[in-house]
Structures are given as C-alpha cells and as structure tokens.
Write an enzyme that holds these catalytic residues in place. Structure first.
Site, PDB file in Angstrom:
ATOM      1  CG  PHE A 113     -51.544  22.832  36.386  1.00  0.00           C
ATOM      2  CD1 PHE A 113     -52.729  23.556  36.429  1.00  0.00           C
ATOM      3  CD2 PHE A 113     -51.404  21.732  37.215  1.00  0.00           C
ATOM      4  CE1 PHE A 113     -53.757  23.175  37.272  1.00  0.00           C
ATOM      5  CE2 PHE A 113     -52.429  21.344  38.065  1.00  0.00           C
ATOM      6  CZ  PHE A 113     -53.611  22.073  38.105  1.00  0.00           C
ATOM      7  CG  ASP A 184     -49.469  19.147  30.454  1.00  0.00           C
ATOM      8  OD1 ASP A 184     -50.583  18.910  29.938  1.00  0.00           O
ATOM      9  OD2 ASP A 184     -49.224  18.985  31.669  1.00  0.00           O
ATOM     10  CE1 TYR A 209     -58.699  17.008  34.993  1.00  0.00           C
ATOM     11  CE2 TYR A 209     -57.779  14.798  35.004  1.00  0.00           C
ATOM     12  CZ  TYR A 209     -57.651  16.142  35.270  1.00  0.00           C
ATOM     13  OH  TYR A 209     -56.480  16.626  35.789  1.00  0.00           O
ATOM     14  CE  LYS A 210     -57.404  20.021  33.424  1.00  0.00           C
ATOM     15  NZ  LYS A 210     -55.953  20.203  33.523  1.00  0.00           N
ATOM     16  NE  ARG A 356     -59.806  27.954  34.517  1.00  0.00           N
ATOM     17  CZ  ARG A 356     -59.160  26.799  34.715  1.00  0.00           C
ATOM     18  NH1 ARG A 356     -57.945  26.634  34.236  1.00  0.00           N
ATOM     19  NH2 ARG A 356     -59.715  25.826  35.398  1.00  0.00           N
TER      20      ARG A 356
HETATM   21  C1  LIG Z   1     -55.319  19.779  34.820  1.00  0.00           C
HETATM   22  C2  LIG Z   1     -53.830  19.770  34.784  1.00  0.00           C
HETATM   23  C3  LIG Z   1     -53.080  18.894  35.578  1.00  0.00           C
HETATM   24  C4  LIG Z   1     -53.733  17.977  36.580  1.00  0.00           C
HETATM   25  O1  LIG Z   1     -52.959  16.830  36.794  1.00  0.00           O
HETATM   26  P1  LIG Z   1     -53.634  15.537  37.447  1.00  0.00           P
HETATM   27  O2  LIG Z   1     -52.487  14.679  37.803  1.00  0.00           O
HETATM   28  O3  LIG Z   1     -54.541  14.952  36.420  1.00  0.00           O
HETATM   29  O4  LIG Z   1     -54.412  15.993  38.637  1.00  0.00           O
HETATM   30  C5  LIG Z   1     -51.702  18.886  35.421  1.00  0.00           C
HETATM   31  N1  LIG Z   1     -51.086  19.718  34.544  1.00  0.00           N
HETATM   32  C6  LIG Z   1     -51.776  20.584  33.785  1.00  0.00           C
HETATM   33  C7  LIG Z   1     -51.055  21.461  32.830  1.00  0.00           C
HETATM   34  C8  LIG Z   1     -53.160  20.654  33.892  1.00  0.00           C
HETATM   35  O5  LIG Z   1     -53.846  21.533  33.166  1.00  0.00           O
END
Ligand SMILES: *Cc1c(COP(=O)(O)O)cnc(C)c1O
Length: 397
Positions: A113, A184, A209-210, A356
């Site tokens: 990400f 992660d 939040y996911k 997705r």
């Molecule tokens: C959703 C997601 C994020 C988002 O990070 P925030 O700091 O919570 O906005 C970061 N890394 C990955 C791999 C994600 O899927």
C-alpha cells in the site's frame, strides 16, 4: 461450536444494498451508536475528566488491544492500539532499523500500500543515512532477502489484487538472513486466520476500520513479539508510551511492554465503538470465516466469469493464495463501479483499472453474491458505464 454465519442481524445494513466493501470500511455494528451515545452523553457529558478513571477510559486501549490479540493469534498484552496505521508502520520500521544498526536496506514489494512505502521513504529522509527502500514484485521478495536487509516490511494481503504472502515462509527467510520481520495485517485481521505468535515475526501492524468494523478513523494496532520488547526503541516517544506517564518525569523511560509504542491521548469515542464492534467476533472461529470467505469468493469468480467475459480476474485463481477479496481488471473500471454502486452493489475501484470486491462472511451470503454478479452483468452487457455521470472522479474512489 462456532456461531452460524452470516450474522446480518448484528449489523445496521441499509435496505437494498449488497455491501462488498467491508475490506475498506466495515459496516455499522448494532449497538455501536448506543455505545457512542453513552460515552459522549453520560461519560464525557456528566463525568467530565473523572471518566478517565470512573468510566475506565484509561484502561480501554489495552483492553481493546487484548481483544484484537485474540483475533490475530497473539499473546495478551502484546498488542497496543492507537494512532493510525501509517504511524504504526513508521514506528515499527524505525524500531526495526535500530535493531539492525549495521544494515541499510528495507525490503518491501511493489504491491504494498502506498502509505507504507511513503512512510518508509519519509523515515529514510529523516534518518539521513544511506538507507535504501527496495520494492521488487511480490513474487520476487523471497529471492531478494539478503544480508544487507535490516527489515522486511510487507502487507500480507495485497490491497489491489488480494494476493497473499506466506507469512511463515517469508518470516523464516527473513530470520535466516538476520533481518527483522514486519507484517502489515490491514487486509488480514478479521479476514484470514493469523498466528502471530507462531510465525515469530517481531512486529505486526494493522487497522480496525476494515474487516474489524471499528468505523471511519478507528485506531490502528501494533504487535511486538514479547521477547524483543526491550530492544524496541520508540522513535515517537510520547508520554503515554512512558513507563509512568503520571509521574511526569523530565526524561523518557519506555514502558516495559508493547505499550511503549503508544504515543498520545487515545481516541476514546472511537475505541469504545471498536470495543462494541469486537463483540461481534465473540464465539467466532476464524477458520469458519475463512471457509465461508473462500466459498463466497469462488462463487463470485465463477458467476462473473460466466456473465462478464470482458472482465479479467486480477486476483490469484488459487483461493489459498488469495485473501478475502476478489479483483477484476476492466478498462472502464471506474465508471463501471459507479454504475454498479448506483444500483446498490457497493465495491470500490483502485487505479489504474481494478474493480475490487470484499467478501465478509459476517454479513454476506450466497444470495448477495449472485445478486451482485447479476447487477454487474447488466452494467457490463448494457454498457451502462457509458453514462457521462459516472465519469467524474470523486475524491475517494
Ligand atoms: C488501509 C491501509 C492503510 C491506511 O493507513 P491509515 O494510516 O490508517 O490511513 C495503510 N496500509 C495498508 C496496507 C492499508 O491497507
């Protein structure tokens, strides 16, 4: 025996919507609104500052951390909550680099990400030494672990394709080369069974939040393997990571647990909502979630491939190599997703061309999957995405 899936009655889902985006923002669990009302109205409103003690606010971050620990196979006390995932990535990576002072490479992959990679780049700029971030293709990661690598930092489930790394194999390879391992779990926690203790990685981070349904802006979490806690030097040395915050000492002294990776005041309203959201998982076996998620995903792939020949599967075909999402590549993916959402089937779009769909067995069943595939067929076969109103890109896609 595990509870029966799905458990739609535990969520406030709007009528007429098939929600296939719980991998991005989980829906509202019943009771969460009431809990927020209590925290704001009764606890904050009436107790005021006393609520930190009388309403248990100060204990809430650790309490929620322990509940998440159970879901990811981690020991009690090894998971801290707070901040956002990006901050937790930074903290884990900064600590990992300190643990391997002679090494200069961070190994991630090109499927990670963007925020994780940006945080690594920012950290490198801050340290100002000759560190290097390596981002090979996900399938090349194992071959690229060598003795220059201080930390291997990967997202287990690729946010775009759902491709899944083998946590045990990669962690073993990282350790064999003397590197620190950071996972992660953003698209793993609440989606696939995780055994943090068994995999032996030093760090894991994730968001709530996911798949954990904690609501927009819900706090992140960080895991530290208990036997390495004392080697973890917090880069963001906030007062709530101090061993005795209310001693108000002049100098920083880290807490003797993962709590040292806390920074500042916890987001109590969000934590309380998350605590309520985690009730849903009581009595759930992650193995049952996985079985149901694979069945739903396989059904969706079969239905979409039969109905929409113009779409190309962008996720691994083998369910064992896939997380809890299915992605299809389609040149007109953005307007097609908008047309789909307009008809009550909510997924999302990730540039450049990925449609997705997340499969969350807590509140999705076979009928939803068929309905979603039927609607997608209508959108594609009738080229409904050609309507100009679907072309304007919103800020969030
Ligand atoms: C959703 C997601 C994020 C988002 O990070 P925030 O700091 O919570 O906005 C970061 N890394 C990955 C791999 C994600 O899927």
């Amino acid at each position: 025996m595990s509870a029966k899936l799905p458990m739609k009655e535990l969520f406030d889902l709007p009528e007429g919507v098939v929600y296939l985006d719980g991998n991005s923002l989980g829906p509202l669990p019943k009771g969460a609104l009431e809990r927020a009302r209590t925290v704001i109205g009764r606890e904050w409103g009436h107790e005021l500052i006393r609520a930190w003690n009388t309403a248990g606010w100060m204990a809430l971050p650790q309490h929620v951390g322990d509940r998440i620990a159970r879901l990811v196979g981690a020991a009690q006390g090894s998971v801290a909550t707070g901040d956002t995932l990006s901050i937790k990535v930074y903290q884990a990576l900064a600590a990992a680099l300190k643990m391997r002072p002679g090494r200069r490479a961070i190994l991630s992959d090109s499927g990670n990400f963007p925020s994780d990679l940006y945080m690594a780049e920012g950290l490198i700029r801050t340290i100002g030494k000759d560190y290097e971030l390596r981002t090979p293709a996900p399938e090349d990661v194992l071959d690229r672990i060598d003795e220059d690598v201080a930390a291997v930092m990967l997202t287990q489930v690729d946010y775009r394709t759902g491709r899944m790394h083998d946590m045990d194999a990669v962690t073993r390879a990282a350790h064999a080369a003397g590197a620190v391992m950071i996972w992660d779990l953003a698209h793993s926690a609440g989606a696939v069974p995780i055994d943090m203790a068994g995999c032996r990685a030093e760090f894991a981070v994730g968001c709530t939040y996911k798949y954990l349904n904690g609501g927009p802006g819900a706090p992140a979490f960080i895991y530290v393997r208990p036997d390495v806690v004392e080697a973890v030097e917090p880069a963001l040395a906030g007062w709530l990571g101090h061993d005795a915050p209310f001693a108000m000492e002049l100098n920083y002294r880290p807490a003797m647990s993962t709590e040292r990776l806390r920074v500042g005041t916890p987001p109590i309203v969000q934590l309380a909502i998350l605590d309520r959201a985690l009730d849903v998982w009581e009595g759930i076996d992650m193995a049952d979630i996985r079985t149901a998620s694979i069945a739903l995903s396989e059904l969706f792939i079969a239905e979409v491939e039969a109905r929409c020949p113009g779409l190309a599967l962008a996720s691994p075909r083998n369910p064992a190599e896939r997380g809890s999402q299915v992605s299809f590549a389609f040149q007109h993916g953005y307007p097609a997703m908008q047309a789909l959402i307009d008809r009550g089937v909510i997924g999302d779009f990730r540039a450049p061309d990925i449609m997705r769909f997340g499969f969350t067995p807590l509140y999705i069943d076979e009928a939803d999957v068929i309905a979603a595939a039927e609607t997608l067929e209508t959108v594609i076969a009738q080229e409904l995405w050609r309507d100009p109103k679907y072309r304007t890109r919103a800020r969030v896609t």
